[in-house]
Design a protein around this motif. Structure first.
Motif, mmCIF file in Angstrom:
data_model
loop_
_atom_site.group_PDB
_atom_site.id
_atom_site.type_symbol
_atom_site.label_atom_id
_atom_site.label_comp_id
_atom_site.label_asym_id
_atom_site.label_seq_id
_atom_site.Cartn_x
_atom_site.Cartn_y
_atom_site.Cartn_z
ATOM 1 N N ILE A 1 8.880 5.574 1.582
ATOM 2 C CA ILE A 1 9.240 5.614 0.155
ATOM 3 C C ILE A 1 10.209 4.487 -0.212
ATOM 4 N N GLU B 1 12.862 1.135 -4.842
ATOM 5 C CA GLU B 1 12.802 -0.308 -4.598
ATOM 6 C C GLU B 1 14.146 -0.805 -4.088
ATOM 7 N N LYS C 1 0.839 -1.201 0.000
ATOM 8 C CA LYS C 1 0.000 0.000 0.000
ATOM 9 C C LYS C 1 0.878 1.255 0.000
ATOM 10 N N GLU C 2 1.939 1.234 0.811
ATOM 11 C CA GLU C 2 2.845 2.384 0.859
ATOM 12 C C GLU C 2 3.512 2.605 -0.497
ATOM 13 N N ARG C 3 3.855 1.498 -1.160
ATOM 14 C CA ARG C 3 4.479 1.586 -2.486
ATOM 15 C C ARG C 3 3.529 2.285 -3.466
ATOM 16 N N LEU C 4 2.256 1.899 -3.426
ATOM 17 C CA LEU C 4 1.267 2.526 -4.307
ATOM 18 C C LEU C 4 1.090 4.008 -3.988
ATOM 19 N N LEU C 5 1.024 4.329 -2.698
ATOM 20 C CA LEU C 5 0.848 5.725 -2.295
ATOM 21 C C LEU C 5 2.062 6.583 -2.680
ATOM 22 N N ALA C 6 3.241 6.012 -2.600
ATOM 23 C CA ALA C 6 4.467 6.761 -2.909
ATOM 24 C C ALA C 6 4.627 6.993 -4.407
ATOM 25 N N GLY C 7 4.061 6.099 -5.198
ATOM 26 C CA GLY C 7 4.164 6.249 -6.651
ATOM 27 C C GLY C 7 5.603 6.318 -7.130
ATOM 28 N N GLU C 8 5.921 7.360 -7.891
ATOM 29 C CA GLU C 8 7.267 7.499 -8.462
ATOM 30 C C GLU C 8 8.339 7.780 -7.420
ATOM 31 N N LYS C 9 7.933 8.199 -6.237
ATOM 32 C CA LYS C 9 8.912 8.480 -5.166
ATOM 33 C C LYS C 9 9.480 7.190 -4.561
ATOM 34 N N TRP C 10 8.763 6.058 -4.781
ATOM 35 C CA TRP C 10 9.189 4.788 -4.178
ATOM 36 C C TRP C 10 10.550 4.369 -4.729
#
Length: 164
Positions: A79, A70, A59-68
């Motif tokens: 992030i 990996e 969920k955090e990955r989705l919320l962060a979008g391009e800021k994530w």
């Protein structure tokens, strides 16, 4: 610890790296001793918590979008980057206080685990293997804490033996 280090089928985690600050940057380095690199069994409670955490991280990955970013780490910032030790401490203090744990440091959880395992009469060499100490004497001298209750029980056993 990275997600790839967890074997869900065997319920184990392989300890292969540790994060350390090197030249001002958090870097993954090889653990300091051969016994520090190990495979540790996970209890069902941990497996359940890790599965739940993995869902939360998705969920955090989705919320962060391009800021994530990996990284593959299990425990990350919102992030995806490694957690700074100072931030871990700032997060730990309110949790610790809410649980009524006094001034316990995050690392003291390791001491508590060793002490509880020894109190449950787990043989010291097994505890040593779980925590990755090079020498069982470290397990016993540094991490094993005898509570007043433990001391009282030991002396009560002695008294019973002496009384016949």
């Amino acid at each position: 610890m990275k997600w790839e280090d967890i074997d869900w089928a065997d319920k184990t985690v392989e300890i292969r790296r540790t994060l350390q600050r090197v030249d001002g940057v958090l870097r993954a380095v090889t653990p300091k001793t051969k016994k520090s690199r190990r495979t540790v069994p996970l209890i069902e409670l941990c497996i359940d918590a890790l599965r739940s955490h993995k869902r939360q991280q998705a969920k955090e990955r989705l919320l962060a979008g391009e800021k994530w970013v990996e990284t593959g780490y299990v425990f990350t910032t919102e992030i995806g980057t490694p957690i700074e030790p100072d931030n871990l401490r700032r997060t730990w203090y309110p949790l610790r206080d809410a649980a009524g744990l006094g001034k316990m440091r995050f690392h003291d959880l390791r001491h508590s685990c060793v002490t509880l395992l020894l109190r449950l009469k787990v043989p010291p060499h097994i505890v040593q293997a779980i925590v990755g100490h090079a020498d069982v004497q470290v397990t016993m001298a540094v991490y094993a804490h005898a509570s007043l209750e433990d001391q009282r029980k030991a002396l009560d056993q002695l008294a019973e033996h002496l009384a016949g």
